[in-house]
Design a protein around this motif. Structure first.
Motif, PDB file in Angstrom:
ATOM      1  N   TRP A 252    -119.224  57.181 -36.907  1.00 39.89           N
ATOM      2  CA  TRP A 252    -118.520  55.776 -37.025  1.00 39.89           C
ATOM      3  C   TRP A 252    -117.368  55.941 -38.183  1.00 39.89           C
ATOM      4  O   TRP A 252    -117.424  56.277 -39.171  1.00 39.89           O
ATOM      5  CB  TRP A 252    -119.498  54.803 -37.691  1.00 39.89           C
ATOM      6  N   GLY A 253    -116.264  55.577 -37.666  1.00 35.57           N
ATOM      7  CA  GLY A 253    -114.947  55.680 -38.374  1.00 35.57           C
ATOM      8  C   GLY A 253    -114.872  54.617 -39.507  1.00 35.57           C
ATOM      9  O   GLY A 253    -114.329  54.924 -40.433  1.00 35.57           O
ATOM     10  N   ASP A 254    -115.347  53.473 -39.214  1.00 30.73           N
ATOM     11  CA  ASP A 254    -115.331  52.311 -40.086  1.00 30.73           C
ATOM     12  C   ASP A 254    -116.663  51.386 -39.694  1.00 30.73           C
ATOM     13  O   ASP A 254    -117.174  51.462 -38.770  1.00 30.73           O
ATOM     14  CB  ASP A 254    -113.904  51.621 -40.062  1.00 30.73           C
ATOM     15  N   ALA A 255    -116.465  50.049 -40.194  1.00 29.43           N
ATOM     16  CA  ALA A 255    -117.497  49.281 -40.091  1.00 29.43           C
ATOM     17  C   ALA A 255    -117.571  48.604 -38.718  1.00 29.43           C
ATOM     18  O   ALA A 255    -118.448  48.238 -38.149  1.00 29.43           O
ATOM     19  CB  ALA A 255    -117.592  48.232 -41.273  1.00 29.43           C
ATOM     20  N   PHE A 256    -116.353  48.582 -38.048  1.00 30.10           N
ATOM     21  CA  PHE A 256    -116.275  48.043 -36.770  1.00 30.10           C
ATOM     22  C   PHE A 256    -116.897  49.008 -35.879  1.00 30.10           C
ATOM     23  O   PHE A 256    -117.497  48.410 -34.884  1.00 30.10           O
ATOM     24  CB  PHE A 256    -114.665  47.965 -36.486  1.00 30.10           C
ATOM     25  N   ASP A 257    -116.657  50.218 -35.898  1.00 29.87           N
ATOM     26  CA  ASP A 257    -117.542  51.295 -34.876  1.00 29.87           C
ATOM     27  C   ASP A 257    -118.884  50.950 -35.163  1.00 29.87           C
ATOM     28  O   ASP A 257    -119.518  50.968 -34.037  1.00 29.87           O
ATOM     29  CB  ASP A 257    -117.068  52.645 -35.446  1.00 29.87           C
ATOM     30  N   PHE A 258    -119.475  50.685 -36.258  1.00 30.52           N
ATOM     31  CA  PHE A 258    -120.818  50.542 -36.520  1.00 30.52           C
ATOM     32  C   PHE A 258    -121.049  49.096 -35.954  1.00 30.52           C
ATOM     33  O   PHE A 258    -122.367  49.092 -35.269  1.00 30.52           O
ATOM     34  CB  PHE A 258    -121.014  50.558 -37.878  1.00 30.52           C
ATOM     35  N   ALA A 259    -120.509  48.148 -35.831  1.00 36.54           N
ATOM     36  CA  ALA A 259    -120.547  46.861 -35.181  1.00 36.54           C
ATOM     37  C   ALA A 259    -120.793  46.975 -33.713  1.00 36.54           C
ATOM     38  O   ALA A 259    -121.426  46.449 -33.293  1.00 36.54           O
ATOM     39  CB  ALA A 259    -119.574  45.924 -35.541  1.00 36.54           C
ATOM     40  N   GLU A 260    -119.867  47.667 -33.148  1.00 40.59           N
ATOM     41  CA  GLU A 260    -119.911  48.023 -31.772  1.00 40.59           C
ATOM     42  C   GLU A 260    -121.254  48.706 -31.434  1.00 40.59           C
ATOM     43  O   GLU A 260    -122.065  48.081 -30.568  1.00 40.59           O
ATOM     44  CB  GLU A 260    -118.816  48.894 -31.525  1.00 40.59           C
ATOM     45  N   TRP A 261    -121.699  49.741 -32.271  1.00 45.55           N
ATOM     46  CA  TRP A 261    -122.968  50.485 -31.979  1.00 45.55           C
ATOM     47  C   TRP A 261    -124.086  49.358 -32.130  1.00 45.55           C
ATOM     48  O   TRP A 261    -124.846  49.352 -31.282  1.00 45.55           O
ATOM     49  CB  TRP A 261    -123.219  51.438 -32.990  1.00 45.55           C
ATOM     50  N   ALA A 262    -124.192  48.580 -33.137  1.00 43.67           N
ATOM     51  CA  ALA A 262    -125.339  47.694 -33.478  1.00 43.67           C
ATOM     52  C   ALA A 262    -125.507  46.641 -32.322  1.00 43.67           C
ATOM     53  O   ALA A 262    -126.534  46.427 -32.120  1.00 43.67           O
ATOM     54  CB  ALA A 262    -125.029  46.986 -34.856  1.00 43.67           C
ATOM     55  N   TYR A 263    -124.356  45.984 -31.967  1.00 42.63           N
ATOM     56  CA  TYR A 263    -124.170  45.271 -30.778  1.00 42.63           C
ATOM     57  C   TYR A 263    -125.036  45.600 -29.534  1.00 42.63           C
ATOM     58  O   TYR A 263    -125.868  45.219 -28.997  1.00 42.63           O
ATOM     59  CB  TYR A 263    -122.799  44.670 -30.442  1.00 42.63           C
ATOM     60  N   SER A 264    -124.749  46.916 -29.237  1.00 42.56           N
ATOM     61  CA  SER A 264    -125.221  47.878 -28.036  1.00 42.56           C
ATOM     62  C   SER A 264    -126.602  47.999 -28.392  1.00 42.56           C
ATOM     63  O   SER A 264    -127.458  47.701 -27.391  1.00 42.56           O
ATOM     64  CB  SER A 264    -124.454  48.999 -27.979  1.00 42.56           C
ATOM     65  N   ASP A 265    -127.026  48.221 -29.618  1.00 37.71           N
ATOM     66  CA  ASP A 265    -128.311  48.581 -29.915  1.00 37.71           C
ATOM     67  C   ASP A 265    -129.045  47.449 -29.778  1.00 37.71           C
ATOM     68  O   ASP A 265    -130.365  47.339 -29.128  1.00 37.71           O
ATOM     69  CB  ASP A 265    -128.391  49.354 -31.233  1.00 37.71           C
ATOM     70  N   ALA A 266    -128.788  46.193 -30.267  1.00 33.47           N
ATOM     71  CA  ALA A 266    -129.303  45.117 -30.082  1.00 33.47           C
ATOM     72  C   ALA A 266    -129.672  44.542 -28.651  1.00 33.47           C
ATOM     73  O   ALA A 266    -130.718  43.904 -28.371  1.00 33.47           O
ATOM     74  CB  ALA A 266    -128.552  43.976 -30.931  1.00 33.47           C
ATOM     75  N   VAL A 267    -128.538  44.821 -27.990  1.00 31.00           N
ATOM     76  CA  VAL A 267    -128.747  44.395 -26.404  1.00 31.00           C
ATOM     77  C   VAL A 267    -129.789  45.234 -25.851  1.00 31.00           C
ATOM     78  O   VAL A 267    -130.697  44.743 -25.236  1.00 31.00           O
ATOM     79  CB  VAL A 267    -127.256  44.748 -25.817  1.00 31.00           C
ATOM     80  N   ASN A 268    -129.903  46.412 -26.183  1.00 27.91           N
ATOM     81  CA  ASN A 268    -130.862  47.479 -25.444  1.00 27.91           C
ATOM     82  C   ASN A 268    -132.357  46.958 -26.078  1.00 27.91           C
ATOM     83  O   ASN A 268    -133.154  47.209 -25.348  1.00 27.91           O
ATOM     84  CB  ASN A 268    -130.669  48.757 -26.083  1.00 27.91           C
ATOM     85  N   ASP A 269    -132.332  46.578 -27.435  1.00 29.53           N
ATOM     86  CA  ASP A 269    -133.689  46.024 -27.931  1.00 29.53           C
ATOM     87  C   ASP A 269    -134.139  44.813 -27.209  1.00 29.53           C
ATOM     88  O   ASP A 269    -135.497  44.564 -26.774  1.00 29.53           O
ATOM     89  CB  ASP A 269    -133.621  45.807 -29.511  1.00 29.53           C
ATOM     90  N   VAL A 270    -133.198  43.961 -26.719  1.00 32.73           N
ATOM     91  CA  VAL A 270    -133.694  42.447 -25.883  1.00 32.73           C
ATOM     92  C   VAL A 270    -134.278  43.078 -24.579  1.00 32.73           C
ATOM     93  O   VAL A 270    -135.318  42.665 -24.203  1.00 32.73           O
ATOM     94  CB  VAL A 270    -132.659  41.729 -26.056  1.00 32.73           C
ATOM     95  N   VAL A 271    -133.496  43.967 -23.941  1.00 30.50           N
ATOM     96  CA  VAL A 271    -133.808  44.463 -22.643  1.00 30.50           C
ATOM     97  C   VAL A 271    -135.271  45.179 -22.636  1.00 30.50           C
ATOM     98  O   VAL A 271    -136.177  44.964 -21.751  1.00 30.50           O
ATOM     99  CB  VAL A 271    -132.773  45.485 -22.149  1.00 30.50           C
ATOM    100  N   GLU A 272    -135.461  45.894 -23.681  1.00 28.36           N
ATOM    101  CA  GLU A 272    -136.752  46.745 -24.055  1.00 28.36           C
ATOM    102  C   GLU A 272    -137.866  45.717 -24.133  1.00 28.36           C
ATOM    103  O   GLU A 272    -138.946  45.818 -23.572  1.00 28.36           O
ATOM    104  CB  GLU A 272    -136.757  47.710 -25.208  1.00 28.36           C
ATOM    105  N   GLU A 273    -137.679  44.546 -24.740  1.00 31.41           N
ATOM    106  CA  GLU A 273    -138.597  43.542 -25.162  1.00 31.41           C
ATOM    107  C   GLU A 273    -138.985  42.914 -23.810  1.00 31.41           C
ATOM    108  O   GLU A 273    -140.109  42.785 -23.490  1.00 31.41           O
ATOM    109  CB  GLU A 273    -138.053  42.651 -26.256  1.00 31.41           C
ATOM    110  N   LEU A 274    -137.906  42.689 -23.291  1.00 37.05           N
ATOM    111  CA  LEU A 274    -138.224  41.870 -21.936  1.00 37.05           C
ATOM    112  C   LEU A 274    -138.989  42.716 -21.112  1.00 37.05           C
ATOM    113  O   LEU A 274    -139.714  42.211 -20.124  1.00 37.05           O
ATOM    114  CB  LEU A 274    -136.812  41.306 -21.328  1.00 37.05           C
ATOM    115  N   GLN A 275    -138.670  43.761 -20.724  1.00 29.43           N
ATOM    116  CA  GLN A 275    -139.125  44.726 -19.757  1.00 29.43           C
ATOM    117  C   GLN A 275    -140.667  44.926 -20.297  1.00 29.43           C
ATOM    118  O   GLN A 275    -141.675  44.904 -19.186  1.00 29.43           O
ATOM    119  CB  GLN A 275    -138.708  46.336 -19.824  1.00 29.43           C
TER     120      GLN A 275
END
Length: 314
Positions: A252-275
């Motif tokens: 991650w170059g900066d906190a915004f790169d991390f925020a992009e990753w964290a958003y994607s990770d959160a979406v994946n968590d929601v999908v995993e939970e629903l599955q």
């Protein structure tokens, strides 16, 4: 559950008198340098004379096959000699031998006895193992799991499987829990499902515990019991710590790169939970509703709601 020898040099020396300290240090240095023949030459006489640190290292060598053929019986013997003298690392290692059935018959109760001894001397991982094991209690054909004192943790699925393998008569896992790590709940549910067990709630089973509950073939609740759902959360302080520790590895170059990753990770968590919920036969509308409650809140659906949604089933 293994500890590298280089991480325990100070502990071995701390338990050794000044008469033997130099020879022991030289023996451990030889071991660390890969000079196993030299290490044995220095450590064996000390071990035979009862020096706990040397006994510990001979146990490690027979355990891992360093300079000798792997011999679990010898490893157990040397670990035990050092452990009985109070060497905390030897106590932990002897616990692992009972835990995995290496050189001795697999015996969870014996493993915990030695882990508990190491924990009393503030061995961190042994403390976690003891805390995890203490959540389980067998009563007839029921395995009670109560994590109110110590929350659901990543160690719990291993103990759950070990206990079930050692006690084939168990038919039901009874749950009481304020929750914990959802990443531990999924494998616990998978173990329960794999063994074809029922689950039952007494008291409250909330947050991560609700996912453990859904692993059951039959799923029931006692009078007055509650099942609670809410959104998962990642607190800002913990996010900051993770960012600082993982920034280089993740690139991650900066906190915004991390925020992009964290958003994607959160979406994946929601999908995993629903599955997971859908795979366990939960009605889709109910599954979506479990995501409504805020992380600091809790949704306690009624018994009829859960029966209609397939959460409860005989």
């Amino acid at each position: 559950m293994r500890i590298l020898a280089t991480a325990i040099l100070a502990l071995a020396l701390a338990a050794t008198g000044p008469v033997w300290a130099d020879d022991l240090q030289d023996g451990i240095a030889a071991y660390d340098a890969g000079d196993y023949r030299g290490a044995i030459g220095l450590l064996q006489p000390l071990a035979d004379q009862g020096v706990a640190g040397a006994q510990l290292y001979l146990g490690l060598m027979y355990d891992e096959g360093d300079g000798v053929e792997i011999d679990d019986l010898q490893a157990v013997d040397w670990y035990r000699r050092a452990a009985l003298q109070g060497d905390l690392v030897a106590q932990y290692m002897l616990g692992t031998m009972y835990d995995f059935g290496e050189g001795v018959a697999e015996d969870n109760a014996q493993a915990v006895i030695w882990y508990r001894m190491a924990a009393k001397q503030e061995h961190g991982y042994a403390t976690l193992l003891v805390e995890s094991y203490s959540k389980f209690q067998i009563v007839g054909d029921v395995l009670e799991y109560n994590s109110n004192i110590s929350e659901v943790s990543l160690i719990d699925p291993e103990w759950l499987q070990d206990i079930l393998l050692s006690n084939p008569g168990i038919t039901t896992v009874q749950l009481t829990s304020d929750g914990g790590d959802v990443l531990a709940a999924y494998p616990m549910a998978a173990v329960i499902a794999d063994f074809g067990l029922d689950t039952h709630v007494e008291g409250d089973c909330v947050s991560a515990c609700a996912f453990v509950f859904l692993g059951g073939l039959g799923r029931t609740m006692g009078n007055g019991a509650r099942l609670g759902f809410h959104q998962t959360a990642w607190e800002a302080d913990n996010m900051r710590i993770f960012y600082d520790e993982a920034q280089v590895d993740y690139g991650w170059g900066d906190a915004f790169d991390f925020a992009e990753w964290a958003y994607s990770d959160a979406v994946n968590d929601v999908v995993e939970e629903l599955q997971f919920l859908l795979e366990r036969g939960v009605d889709p509308v109910f599954a979506i509703r479990t995501l409504d409650a805020t992380p600091d809140g809790m949704w306690f659906p009624s018994r009829s709601e859960m029966e209609n949604a397939g959460v409860l089933r005989d």
